[in-house]
Motif scaffolding. Structure first.
Motif, PDB file in Angstrom:
ATOM      1  N   LEU A  31       0.018 -12.104  -7.268  1.00 28.00           N
ATOM      2  CA  LEU A  31      -0.869 -10.779  -7.482  1.00 28.00           C
ATOM      3  C   LEU A  31       0.357  -9.683  -8.170  1.00 28.00           C
ATOM      4  CD1 LEU A  31      -3.154 -10.671  -4.288  1.00 28.00           C
ATOM      5  CD2 LEU A  31      -3.944 -10.736  -6.787  1.00 28.00           C
TER       6      LEU A  31
ATOM      7  N   ASN B 282       5.709 -11.116   0.052  1.00 31.73           N
ATOM      8  CA  ASN B 282       4.514 -10.774   1.048  1.00 31.73           C
ATOM      9  C   ASN B 282       4.615  -9.307   1.324  1.00 31.73           C
ATOM     10  OD1 ASN B 282       7.119 -11.102   2.278  1.00 31.73           O
ATOM     11  ND2 ASN B 282       5.827 -11.261   4.313  1.00 31.73           N
ATOM     12  N   LEU B 283       5.442  -8.589   0.695  1.00 30.04           N
ATOM     13  CA  LEU B 283       5.664  -6.923   1.134  1.00 30.04           C
ATOM     14  C   LEU B 283       5.141  -5.929   0.138  1.00 30.04           C
ATOM     15  CD1 LEU B 283       9.089  -7.221   2.972  1.00 30.04           C
ATOM     16  CD2 LEU B 283       6.770  -7.625   3.820  1.00 30.04           C
ATOM     17  N   GLY B 284       4.591  -6.688  -0.999  1.00 28.42           N
ATOM     18  CA  GLY B 284       4.031  -5.619  -1.781  1.00 28.42           C
ATOM     19  C   GLY B 284       5.141  -4.935  -2.884  1.00 28.42           C
ATOM     20  N   PRO B 285       4.928  -3.723  -3.276  1.00 24.49           N
ATOM     21  CA  PRO B 285       5.746  -3.143  -4.335  1.00 24.49           C
ATOM     22  C   PRO B 285       6.867  -2.581  -3.598  1.00 24.49           C
ATOM     23  CG  PRO B 285       3.981  -1.666  -3.483  1.00 24.49           C
ATOM     24  CD  PRO B 285       3.674  -3.076  -2.885  1.00 24.49           C
ATOM     25  N   ALA B 286       7.077  -2.355  -2.511  1.00 22.04           N
ATOM     26  CA  ALA B 286       8.450  -1.647  -1.895  1.00 22.04           C
ATOM     27  C   ALA B 286       9.532  -2.220  -2.477  1.00 22.04           C
ATOM     28  CB  ALA B 286       8.101  -1.401  -0.278  1.00 22.04           C
TER      29      ALA B 286
ATOM     30  N   TRP C  37       0.267 -15.992  -2.611  1.00 21.36           N
ATOM     31  CA  TRP C  37      -0.530 -15.026  -3.149  1.00 21.36           C
ATOM     32  C   TRP C  37      -0.035 -13.649  -3.382  1.00 21.36           C
ATOM     33  CZ3 TRP C  37      -6.526 -14.648  -2.846  1.00 21.36           C
ATOM     34  CH2 TRP C  37      -7.047 -15.951  -2.655  1.00 21.36           C
ATOM     35  N   GLY C  38       0.783 -13.145  -2.558  1.00 23.83           N
ATOM     36  CA  GLY C  38       1.584 -11.968  -2.793  1.00 23.83           C
ATOM     37  C   GLY C  38       2.222 -12.122  -4.150  1.00 23.83           C
TER      38      GLY C  38
ATOM     39  N   ASP D 226       9.270 -12.867   3.136  1.00 23.64           N
ATOM     40  CA  ASP D 226       9.044 -14.269   2.855  1.00 23.64           C
ATOM     41  C   ASP D 226      10.103 -14.445   1.559  1.00 23.64           C
ATOM     42  OD1 ASP D 226       7.592 -13.395   0.653  1.00 23.64           O
ATOM     43  OD2 ASP D 226       5.927 -14.536   1.327  1.00 23.64           O
TER      44      ASP D 226
ATOM     45  N   LEU E  57      10.523  -1.802  -5.932  1.00 20.36           N
ATOM     46  CA  LEU E  57      10.616  -0.431  -6.318  1.00 20.36           C
ATOM     47  C   LEU E  57      12.114  -0.259  -6.131  1.00 20.36           C
ATOM     48  CD1 LEU E  57       7.386   1.314  -5.857  1.00 20.36           C
ATOM     49  CD2 LEU E  57       8.583   0.989  -8.120  1.00 20.36           C
TER      50      LEU E  57
END
Lengths: 356, 356
Positions: B22, B337-341, B18-19, B332, B344
């Motif tokens: 999205l 799984n860790l979003g935008p960081a 899902w990460g 992962d 960026l």
């Protein structure tokens, strides 16, 4: 990855709408981490810690000359503080609100396009607002005034602002009575239109930046009520969008218990019954709705706990306005569960009204 | 629907991150709807229907003059087709791939900034690529060549492209051997660097648009392997990012069963053993890694099924490159799984290399 994100609602989760948080820009990874956090860490503590982490990441980015990234982290940090506090009405509320505003003030000049702070004196207080102009705007451009609601504030419309800015329309956001940085000075009252008109008073003086005859208003939830009031009371608004709004609050039994506490808080009422009466008195646009004469867009989810009969009241009382009624059969409050489609329809409609 | 890959965990559960979906731009509302769909509707059918729906929404937006919204819907439709097909290797695969490419071709001129199609002949086929230039670019700008992986293609880097474009760097994406629109003509092979160099051959002729001495390369997953190869074999690349990449495939036992089927498909192998041998032969950058001389960023999640020991191999063989090693302990595959960081950090590092 666990996909079972719909858990049995707890008191804390009652107001939590993943669709809203994600569409407003919170990272999915944070929602998962919040859900799976150590039980000894409260929801409030988790998100306030995220706000601190994001500010530190923003500071690091600044040191490295990455201003765009810094602005993003300060802004996400601001959102983390927002969603830390929005479930409580004790000392956590002002703490989270202050933190949200503080981080947004840091983000504002670094956003792209930047948010330009504008303070507008009114009575014995000041409206703290932000103007964002489309990149490479040539001459005066249309402008949309965006209104927060019961617990949403000027900081949370960033993602929606971007939709308008990409389409050539400037945005102005601010905190009004009962909201964000104005709450301490002014509780929720029945005269939100005085504040929106004060904003317009300012915008029409900015003739090099803003086209004074192309100003619209859009509000979400309680802000959707305010948008109707604003446009009904000030014909300088040439277009209006009520996004999940409502007309009156004669009967508030449909509200979640948490929402009633939120009404009590923003009206600074000693008890729920006082809050109910104050809200009933303050939140009623029926007496002025025949003054609404500009094209008006009503977006409502049929599964919103805010009754869809409010749309019928708009039709009954806004007899002088061209109405576009957009009802989503599967939509929840503000259609937050439906992804980008409702937002894009509202944005395109508003842009069309202000540019054609 | 084949039953052997429908055991627990299901194909969807095995491959579905899902990460990733999205962060690559699929609406959360669609993921929820896919998860909760009528069991009689297959995953493939659900998403292909979404692709059709989004194309219809794009057509409606076009009719209404909302080109930005139209471009968005065509692009999201393209993503829906991508995630329809990516779990299967029968006739659904080419159907979904064709649909993905078709919708992206429609989206491309409507994106902001637009994606400019560029066809580059090579051998007996054509590289289909897209160049995007930062809005209001003044004179030649740096450019990053973005590489897809095992089942990702030129259409899926849109969100990452935007990070680079906002920061003043152009992007070039294309399908190479085994990928997207090139798969039919050319299966996965060991000479991906010929295709990246063909792209550079073109970019250096675009002296009014692209700064020929500021070209970088970034690839994700298998694309991260290709990025190492591309930069090691062509010193016109002045910066390299390997995002969840790897060096070699001597032992593929770490791969999920679905991934092995994917390798079999893209190598056009008659069986898994043939695929294993072809992959082992084609995917090995150790012999050329001493040619890597530009600054190189290695992003890897410690919880990636692709072994973190691959990072050690980069250090062992890339003896002539300045390496930045960025290991996320909780990450992962590709740190989805860790979003935008993580994204960026890679974007800012690459922009710094290409602009400072």
């Amino acid at each position: 990855m666990t996909t079972d994100i719909q858990q049995t609602p707890t008191a804390e989760e009652e107001m939590l709408n993943w669709g809203r948080l994600l569409m407003d820009g919170l990272p999915f990874a944070d929602l998962i981490a919040a859900r799976d956090r150590d039980p000894s860490v409260s929801w409030f503590e988790f998100w306030m810690k995220r706000a601190d982490d994001y500010e530190a990441m923003g500071d690091t980015a600044l040191e490295q000359g990455h201003s765009l990234t810094a602005g993003y982290w300060f802004w996400v940090g601001s959102m983390a503080a927002q969603y830390a506090q929005f479930l409580w009405f004790d000392e956590r509320r002002p703490r989270g609100q202050r933190r949200k505003a503080e981080l947004y003030h840091r983000a504002a000049p670094l956003l792209d396009p930047p948010a330009i702070r504008i303070d507008l004196p009114i009575d014995d207080t000041v409206i703290i607002g932000y103007l964002r102009l489309p990149k490479n705007a040539q001459g005066p451009v249309p402008c949309a005034v965006l209104l927060g609601g019961l617990e949403s504030t000027k900081e949370e419309s960033f993602m929606f602002e971007n939709l308008l800015l990409e389409r050539g329309v400037a945005t102005f956001t601010f905190d009004g009575p009962g909201q964000g940085e104005m709450f301490e000075d002014v509780a929720l009252a029945g005269d939100y239109d005085r504040y929106t008109s004060r904003v317009v008073d300012h915008l029409v003086t900015q003739s090099e930046l803003v086209a004074s005859d192309r100003i619209g208003v859009l509000g979400r939830s309680l802000g959707g009520h305010y948008a109707l009031r604003a446009a009904a009371m000030d014909d300088r608004f040439v277009a209006c969008v009520s996004w999940g709004g409502f007309v009156q609050m004669d009967d508030w039994n449909f509200e979640y218990p948490m929402t009633k506490l939120s009404w009590k808080y923003v009206t600074k009422s000693p008890d729920l019954e006082t809050a109910r009466l104050r809200v009933k008195d303050a939140i009623d646009v029926r007496p002025v709705l025949n003054g609404l004469k500009c094209p008006t867009y009503i977006m409502h989810g049929a599964k919103d706990e805010t009754p869809i009969t409010e749309v019928d009241l708009v039709k009954e009382f806004a007899v002088n306005a061209d109405l576009v009624i957009d009802i989503e059969p599967e939509g929840d409050h503000c259609c937050h569960n439906l992804g980008p489609a409702p937002r894009l329809r509202m944005a395109d409609w508003l842009v069309d009204q202000l540019t054609q």
